[in-house]
Design a protein around this motif. Structure first.
Motif, short mmCIF file in Angstrom:
data_model
loop_
_atom_site.label_atom_id
_atom_site.label_comp_id
_atom_site.label_asym_id
_atom_site.label_seq_id
_atom_site.Cartn_x
_atom_site.Cartn_y
_atom_site.Cartn_z
N ASN A 329 0.81 -1.21 0.00
CA ASN A 329 0.00 0.00 0.00
C ASN A 329 0.85 1.26 0.00
N MET A 332 0.43 2.64 -3.23
CA MET A 332 -0.84 3.36 -3.41
C MET A 332 -0.72 4.77 -2.83
N TYR A 335 1.54 6.87 -5.10
CA TYR A 335 0.84 7.22 -6.34
C TYR A 335 -0.20 8.31 -6.08
N TYR A 336 -1.07 8.07 -5.13
CA TYR A 336 -2.19 8.99 -4.96
C TYR A 336 -1.73 10.33 -4.38
N GLU A 387 3.48 5.35 -12.82
CA GLU A 387 3.19 4.15 -13.62
C GLU A 387 3.80 2.91 -12.97
N LEU A 390 1.61 1.97 -10.07
CA LEU A 390 0.39 1.29 -10.53
C LEU A 390 0.71 -0.16 -10.90
N ASN A 391 1.88 -0.37 -11.50
CA ASN A 391 2.30 -1.75 -11.78
C ASN A 391 2.39 -2.57 -10.50
N ILE A 393 0.89 -2.02 -7.58
CA ILE A 393 -0.45 -2.27 -7.04
C ILE A 393 -1.10 -3.43 -7.79
N ALA A 394 -1.00 -3.39 -9.12
CA ALA A 394 -1.63 -4.44 -9.95
C ALA A 394 -1.06 -5.81 -9.62
N ILE A 397 -0.94 -6.20 -5.01
CA ILE A 397 -2.20 -6.11 -4.26
C ILE A 397 -3.33 -6.80 -5.00
N LEU A 398 -3.47 -6.49 -6.28
CA LEU A 398 -4.59 -7.08 -7.03
C LEU A 398 -4.23 -8.47 -7.58
N LEU A 400 -2.82 -9.37 -10.27
CA LEU A 400 -3.09 -9.57 -11.68
C LEU A 400 -1.90 -10.28 -12.32
N SER A 403 2.55 -9.02 -14.56
CA SER A 403 3.01 -7.65 -14.71
C SER A 403 4.39 -7.51 -14.13
N LYS B 265 -8.73 -11.69 -14.41
CA LYS B 265 -7.81 -12.82 -14.25
C LYS B 265 -8.26 -14.03 -15.06
N GLY B 275 -6.22 -9.44 -17.94
CA GLY B 275 -5.60 -8.78 -16.78
C GLY B 275 -4.10 -8.58 -16.94
N GLN B 281 -4.65 -2.89 -16.18
CA GLN B 281 -4.03 -2.96 -14.85
C GLN B 281 -4.00 -1.58 -14.20
N HIS B 282 -3.60 -0.59 -14.97
CA HIS B 282 -3.47 0.74 -14.38
C HIS B 282 -4.83 1.32 -13.98
N ALA B 285 -5.75 -0.45 -10.82
CA ALA B 285 -4.95 0.01 -9.68
C ALA B 285 -5.42 1.39 -9.21
#
Lengths: 403, 379
Positions: A329, A332, A335-336, A387, A390-391, A393-394, A397-398, A400, A403, B265, B275, B281-282, B285
């Motif tokens: 995080n 995050m 980024y934010y 960027e 965001l990679n 986080i993806a 955290i997510l 995905l 990546s 996914k 995904g 992805q961005h 996120a």
């Protein structure tokens, strides 16, 4: 509870008595008012010097560090109270530095007792100023492709290569550097984290002039620079294991991201805000509201996001306290926070209109806001671009794929 | 107070999640819609919720409630948001319970709160008169008549208005529309002469109504709080409703987001999971970040309501603004990233988009609340 209340009482009394009057204007001076310390530091005033000495004697320049390494040995709750009491007095921070923000946390986690005992107290007292040698001309977002060479020469290390975007390298005494100690290993595994004295011929720096007109960043060159295997008996120049520097680097980047993200909310406490500037500059209508309703709406949205972001930092810290770490995080928040900071400065420039476009002169204090606005553009680049965050986080955290 | 749930609140959340997943998943809402259920919610389910203490989550123990505070109510709202559970929870257990608890006379509280906690009586709050939320613009007349009042006017967008036994209504006893002074809250029986209720079929398949008040008689005993001084009182109640809706939207957004990330996914195009594509992805996120902000603002608002109810209005606006905006983005991105299947009625994601659209509008959209914050900050 009562222990904390006692601590609050004593802290308040101590600060009242020991914080010089001139140091009770936190935020007013912006970056110019920061005390960075170091061998070459000239104090801006006697008060700045006294304030640093008094706080350092208490260990409160680094309140959470252990006492034996120059810190205050305070618990999280006590640190919170100290910060709150300092805010109450509008007391300036006595000392800021990359030693405090970055090297310190890295040594506390990865350093040996000897390294901590040798390097941490001078950081806490503001005697040695550190800078960070990470990025290279061909290793920016892809940091792990760094090439700066470090060879084992028996009793010492021989370093050749170049670093770039080294913040305040020209004013620093020592540098912590990511170097390649095993060129045959894979990208992430041949890197080490080494501590180098900059007071030698082999290390030179060259400031880079930025769009803000300032030069906070440098190029740093290593031409047959050296570091002894041990800076003092038992004090290795390498932090962590040889060739495992990437672990230390990643850990440090997490810290850096949290810090830069928090910087985004720093402007939320700043003396000026978009809403105030707009109210001063473009005037209010009969209803007491900004007449430029489009600008008003954008500022309002940024204020909503800014407030919610601050609460998110608070929540994530509180969650970390109950055992759930901030972890990925930090990306995050970085980024934010940085995107938000850029947004706020764009709005302040919109609100200020042509008045804030004066680059030099008394009226704008030499384009203070404009230079600050330009400075924020680096926020979403330094410490890993938006960027890259965001990679992360993806991926982390997510979860995905690929990546 | 740390910005995290206590252990007790976490237990409530876990229990609620288990119950709602089993008893009130999205398919239950779909069924209510497809069968054109006259109530628009399940009374049996509501009875079970009452037995678990949910209906009286805000009601004091002396009146048979669970007295779990606003954070507890928000935890439940968030969980109901995850499953899009249709129930009178917001109107009866949050809005009415707050109004009666904070403003009611002893008699009013004794009469109403035990019945709310038992799930025996349903309430609705009637505020809006136009298409956009603007409580200060209330025009509905409360004309003095003998010892009491005569209420006349039209109200709209009233959650659970067509099933409510009692209606809390804001009317103007003095002043002119646009003025804060001069509002009074009344507690009106839905069966009173002159009350006509029209159920409105909304986008989200949830309960709402338009209600016409045509010379409805109200006595002094029906006044909730002070005569003419109802604006601040109403704001307090609305604050609770806004925080509740923020929690519901936060839950809905989190679920829509989870469905989307799961889909990213598993869906394959160009020979790989979509995904893997950085463009998606961005966006995912970024959306994750926005939802985290919404969660923080919402929890803060609920905590403020518990700790300093009278000061909580601004934070409730923050929560409503942030959760509304984040949830809207979540639903829009969800449909887009699901591609064609997201457009089908068969797939659940559309239900989330529809509910979020309604919830973000209710009691002020994000622009309304951002503007309120702007006003308080002097621009």
């Amino acid at each position: 509870m009562s222990d904390l209340e006692t601590f609050r009482k004593e802290t308040r009394a101590w600060l009242e008595e020991n914080c010089p009057k001139e140091m009770r204007d936190a935020g007013a001076g912006g970056e110019d008012a920061i005390c960075w310390g170091g061998k070459r530091w000239t104090f801006q005033s006697e008060a700045q010097k006294i304030w640093l000495q008094r706080m350092a004697a208490k260990g409160w320049t680094v309140p959470a560090w252990p006492k034996e390494y120059g810190g205050g040995g305070l618990s999280r709750d006590e640190v919170k109270i100290l910060k709150a009491e300092m805010r109450r007095l509008r007391a300036r921070s006595p000392l800021e530095s990359f030693g405090i923000w970055m090297l310190g946390p890295a040594l506390l986690k990865y350093g040996t007792h000897e390294q901590k005992a040798h390097f941490l107290p001078p950081i806490a007292r503001g005697e040695i100023r550190w800078c960070q040698g990470y990025s290279e001309p061909n290793a920016g977002s892809d940091l792990a492709s760094l090439q700066c060479k470090c060879e084992d020469k028996g009793d010492h290390w021989l370093i050749n290569g170049q670093k770039i975007w080294t913040s305040y390298a020209d004013e620093s005494d020592w540098i912590f550097v990511l170097v390649r100690t095993d060129p045959s290993a894979t990208k992430h595994t041949g890197i080490s984290f080494i501590l180098v004295d900059m007071g030698q011929e082999g290390v030179s720096t060259k400031p880079i002039k930025l769009i803000s007109g300032k030069s906070p960043f440098c190029e740093t060159f290593f031409d047959d620079a050296t570091a002894p295997k041990e800076h003092a008996p038992g004090v290795s120049a390498i932090v962590g294991e040889l060739n495992k520097g990437w672990d230390v680097a990643k850990y440090l980047l997490t810290h850096e991201r949290e810090m830069i993200g928090a910087g985004g909310s720093g402007s939320l406490f700043a003396a000026r805000s978009p809403g105030e500037i707009a109210a001063q500059k473009s005037g209010l209508g009969d209803d007491g509201r900004l007449e430029d309703t489009l600008l008003r709406g954008k500022i309002a949205e940024a204020d909503v996001d800014g407030w919610a972001f601050m609460l998110t930092m608070e929540r994530m810290k509180d969650e970390a306290k109950t055992g759930q770490g901030v972890g990925a995080n930090s990306s995050m928040l970085k980024y934010y926070g940085t995107e938000l900071n850029k947004r706020r400065f764009e709005l302040m420039m919109d609100a200020g209109g042509s008045d804030e476009l004066e680059w030099e002169g008394e009226r704008t204090r030499d384009g203070k806001l404009a230079r600050g606005w330009l400075r924020t553009k680096a926020n979403s680049i330094e410490g890993g671009t938006s960027e890259v965050q965001l990679n992360i986080i993806a991926k982390r955290i997510l979860e995905l794929p690929g990546s | 107070m740390p910005l995290v749930l206590t252990e007790e609140q976490e237990m409530l959340r876990d229990a609620a999640r288990g119950f709602l997943d089993a008893k009130a998943p999205v398919s239950a809402l779909r069924k209510l819609r497809d069968t054109n259920d006259p109530d628009g919610f399940s009374r049996d389910l509501w009875k079970e919720m009452a037995e678990m203490g949910w209906a009286g989550i805000l009601v004091d123990e002396e009146f048979g409630g669970a007295d779990f505070g606003f954070v507890g109510a928000g935890v439940l709202a968030e969980e109901m948001g995850r499953t899009l559970t249709a129930s009178p929870f917001l109107s009866t257990s949050v809005l009415a319970a707050t109004a009666l608890k904070k403003l009611g006379s002893d008699a009013q509280r004794q009469q109403s709160l035990p019945k709310i906690a038992a799930g025996e009586m349903l309430y609705a709050l009637a505020v809006d008169e136009g298409a956009k939320h603007a409580p200060a613009k209330t025009a509905m007349a409360a004309e003095k008549h003998g010892n009491g009042f005569r209420l006349s006017g039209d109200k709209t967008f009233i959650a659970d208005g067509h099933v409510a036994d009692k209606i809390i209504v804001a009317a103007r006893s003095a002043g002119a529309p646009g003025e804060e002074q001069g509002l009074t809250l009344f507690l009106v029986d839905a069966k009173s002469n002159g009350v006509s209720v029209e159920r409105t079929q909304m986008v989200d398949s949830r309960n709402a109504a338009r209600i016409r008040f045509d010379g409805v008689e109200a006595t002094g005993d029906d006044v909730l709080g002070e005569v003419d001084g109802g604006y601040a009182a109403l704001e307090g109640v609305l604050g609770a409703g806004r925080a509740g809706l923020a929690a519901e939207m936060s839950g809905a957004a989190q679920t829509a987001f989870k469905m989307t990330v799961d889909y990213l996914k598993e869906r394959k195009q160009f020979g790989t999971e979509i995904g893997r594509f950085q463009a998606l992805q961005h966006r995912a996120a970024h959306l994750y970040s926005e939802i985290e902000l919404a969660k923080s603002a919402t929890l803060k608002a609920l905590q403020e309501l518990d700790e300093s109810y009278d000061m909580a209005g601004v934070v409730c606006s923050l929560a409503k603004a942030k959760a509304g905006a984040a949830a809207k983005l979540a639903s829009q991105e969800a449909v887009q990233m699901h591609g064609g299947i997201g457009m089908t009625d068969e797939y659940d994601i559309g239900f989330y988009m529809k509910r979020i659209r309604v919830a973000q509008e209710m009691f002020g959209d994000p622009a309304f609340h951002a503007d309120r914050i702007a006003r308080l900050r002097g621009y």
